[in-house]
Design an enzyme around this catalytic site. Structure first.
Site, PDB file in Angstrom:
ATOM      1  N   GLY A 166       0.836  -1.199   0.000  1.00 12.30           N
ATOM      2  CA  GLY A 166       0.000   0.000   0.000  1.00 12.30           C
ATOM      3  C   GLY A 166       0.869   1.246   0.000  1.00 12.30           C
ATOM      4  O   GLY A 166       2.056   1.189  -0.321  1.00 12.30           O
ATOM      5  N   SER A 201       2.905   4.745   1.345  1.00  8.15           N
ATOM      6  CA  SER A 201       3.983   4.868   2.329  1.00  8.15           C
ATOM      7  C   SER A 201       3.508   5.468   3.655  1.00  8.15           C
ATOM      8  O   SER A 201       4.090   5.185   4.700  1.00  8.15           O
ATOM      9  CB  SER A 201       5.163   5.649   1.752  1.00  8.15           C
ATOM     10  OG  SER A 201       4.712   6.858   1.248  1.00  8.15           O
ATOM     11  N   GLY A 248       2.359   2.656   5.436  1.00  9.85           N
ATOM     12  CA  GLY A 248       3.555   1.841   5.654  1.00  9.85           C
ATOM     13  C   GLY A 248       4.265   2.229   6.954  1.00  9.85           C
ATOM     14  O   GLY A 248       4.728   1.379   7.716  1.00  9.85           O
ATOM     15  N   GLU A 261       5.730  -3.221   0.738  1.00  6.93           N
ATOM     16  CA  GLU A 261       5.660  -3.065  -0.724  1.00  6.93           C
ATOM     17  C   GLU A 261       4.916  -1.756  -0.979  1.00  6.93           C
ATOM     18  O   GLU A 261       3.687  -1.721  -0.977  1.00  6.93           O
ATOM     19  CB  GLU A 261       4.917  -4.261  -1.352  1.00  6.93           C
ATOM     20  CG  GLU A 261       5.630  -5.588  -1.186  1.00  6.93           C
ATOM     21  CD  GLU A 261       6.849  -5.725  -2.102  1.00  6.93           C
ATOM     22  OE1 GLU A 261       6.983  -4.950  -3.062  1.00  6.93           O
ATOM     23  OE2 GLU A 261       7.679  -6.618  -1.840  1.00  6.93           O
ATOM     24  N   CYS A 306       1.270   0.152  -9.265  1.00  6.92           N
ATOM     25  CA  CYS A 306       2.385   0.736  -8.496  1.00  6.92           C
ATOM     26  C   CYS A 306       3.636   0.934  -9.337  1.00  6.92           C
ATOM     27  O   CYS A 306       4.429   1.820  -9.068  1.00  6.92           O
ATOM     28  CB  CYS A 306       2.700  -0.148  -7.289  1.00  6.92           C
ATOM     29  SG  CYS A 306       3.070  -1.846  -7.740  1.00  6.92           S
TER      30      CYS A 306
END
Ligand code: NAD
Length: 460
Positions: A192, A194, A197, A214, A248
């Site tokens: 997902g 940042s 993240g 990721e 992405c």
């Protein structure tokens, strides 16, 4: 019945008991679970396509290309190599360690939490499950609630195919994910943005749990003076329009030399006409934007430059035409944030060195692309750009190579998967040394002496 946050501690305790029972360590059982996962996909290709059609208007061919094909090939590759990957890996024992043998022994991490994103909502939740199973772990899957119908489908299919003692799906959004993250896992695998993240990593730090993140970022695409424009344009359009740019590793923006700029725009336009016709919003081969929030965010970018191609949109069907922007405003948000949609800013750079400087001024990307016919440009690009993945003269295609690890670096993430990289990522690589008893070399033991120290320096 949805699993409530109050039930998470019990759920995880059950999975831990399964893990401790040794069930998941059996290689034949792992192989059987992988075969069941393959059957889940094969038996429900139509329902998967229907759910993805609902959530993203994904055309059937993209369902296969972007979601299923990678899963089938990862499952096949993991089943073929499972025994080899799981074996102790002998390493050299130096003279000082003789007599002895040394091994790296992969052991399963334990109970893994896998958190998926909405853009490839099947591939990004079941993809990490493949190495989780192969490496002998139990897992909790948390699909993205943003791709609603697909999340429900995953939650209904997984228990019907996989061993419920080891694999469970929890549905939910921020509240549920936050509650899950408060629990102790042995590894967290997150896909997902940042910002979240960081939330995941902060929560993981409470239990010192290792994480794979990721993430995304702005993946640049450079077209230099020596590039073949027709091929570059066709491939860029394909990679940017797949899933309407909500990929992405889609080329986020193009850096182009002055000589190539106008012909590249022409070539991009003719490839768009060829692939999606002139009424691109009506094309059944072109996905929609996931929701109104992302639609409005993307539409605001269209005003940040000169529209060279496209620009049209229809909020009632959540579609935005593939749009190429030039002459970007100096403070353009779309050149600061990851675009994650079908808007392609194009920026002029004098040469390959200037392109590399431009990329290096930003965060390390998830992917970087260069279209060139010049080997020294390619070398300069590879030598100077730090990025998760690179493709020269194409985009996205490294995903097809099972032995290429996939993952970001710096702001685009940490950790890698696909093929053996995924197996190793979700294993603990235990270092084991087995010592023989004879002969016993006395130099390491007291009483110490200058003579022994001299010998240690020679043989140590
Ligand atoms: P998303 O909104 O689906 O969020 C991802 C997951 O995080 C979801 O399961 C969601 O429930 C959870 N989540 C959201 N907010 C949370 C919070 N506050 N606390 C805990 N959990 C929370 O997806 P997204 O973030 O919009 O995904 C898009 C980003 O993902 C882009 O940056 C894209 O580049 C990146 N991405 C990376 C990869 C990769 O493989 N590297 C793949 C796809 C997407």
């Amino acid at each position: 019945m949805p699993i409530e946050p109050s039930q998470y501690p019990n759920l995880i305790a059950e999975l831990r008991a399964t893990f401790d029972s040794g069930l998941t360590r059996d290689l034949a059982w792992r192989d059987q679970q992988l075969a069941r996962l393959n059957a889940l996909l094969e038996d429900h290709e139509d329902q998967i396509a229907e759910a993805l059609g609902h959530d993203l208007a994904k055309p059937k061919q993209e369902v296969f290309l972007g979601e299923l094909a990678l899963l089938y090939s990862e499952i096949k590759y993991a089943r073929k190599n499972l025994k080899k990957w799981a074996k102790p890996r002998r390493v050299r024992t130096p003279l000082a360690g003789q007599p002895g043998k040394s091994f790296v022994v992969p052991e399963p991490a334990g109970v893994v939490l896998i958190i998926g994103a909405w853009n490839y909502p099947i591939q990004l939740i079941l993809g990490p499950l493949i190495p989780a199973i192969a490496a002998g772990n139990c897992a909790v899957l948390k699909p993205s609630e943003v791709a609603t119908k697909t999340a429900h489908l995953v939650a209904s299919l997984v228990p019907a195919y996989l061993d419920e003692r080891a694999y469970r799906v929890v549905e939910g959004a921020v509240e549920e994910t936050t509650a899950l993250l408060a629990e102790k896992f042995d590894h967290i695998f997150y896909t997902g943005g940042s910002a979240v993240g960081r939330v995941v990593m902060r929560a993981a730090s409470e239990h010192l749990t290792p994480v794979t993140l990721e993430l995304g970022g702005k993946s640049p695409c450079v077209v230099d003076d020596s590039a073949d424009l027709k091929s570059a344009a066709r491939r860029i359009i394909w990679g940017k329009c797949l899933n309407a740019g909500q990929t992405c590793i889609a080329p986020d923006y193009v850096l182009v030399t002055p000589k190539q700029k106008a012909p590249l725009i022409e070539a991009l336009k003719s490839e768009l006409d060829r692939m999606y016709g002139t009424d691109r919003l009506a094309s059944a081969d072109y996905c929609k934007i996931i929701n109104e929030r992302h639609f409005d965010r993307l539409l605001a970018y269209v005003d940040e430059g000169q529209v060279a191609i496209g620009g049209a949109s229809d909020r009632s069907i959540l579609k935005i035409e593939p749009t190429v922007l030039t002459d970007l405003k100096s403070d353009a948000e779309c050149m600061r944030e990851e675009i994650f949609g079908p808007i392609l800013p194009m920026i002029e750079v004098a040469n390959i060195e200037a392109a590399v400087d431009h990329i290096k001024a930003g965060d390390k990307p998830l992917a970087a692309y260069l279209f060139t016919g010049n080997a020294s440009h390619e070398k300069h690009f590879l030598d100077h750009i730090s990025t998760g993945n690179v493709c020269i003269n194409d985009v996205l295609m490294f995903m097809l190579v099972p032995d290429l690890p996939f993952g970001g670096v710096g702001n685009s993430g940490m950790g890698q998967y696909h093929g053996q990289a995924g197996f190793d990522q979700l294993s603990h690589l235990k270092a084991v040394m087995h010592r023989g008893r004879f002969p016993e070399i006395w130099i390491r033991f007291a009483p110490y002496s200058d003579f022994k120290t001299r010998l240690l320096k020679i043989f140590g």
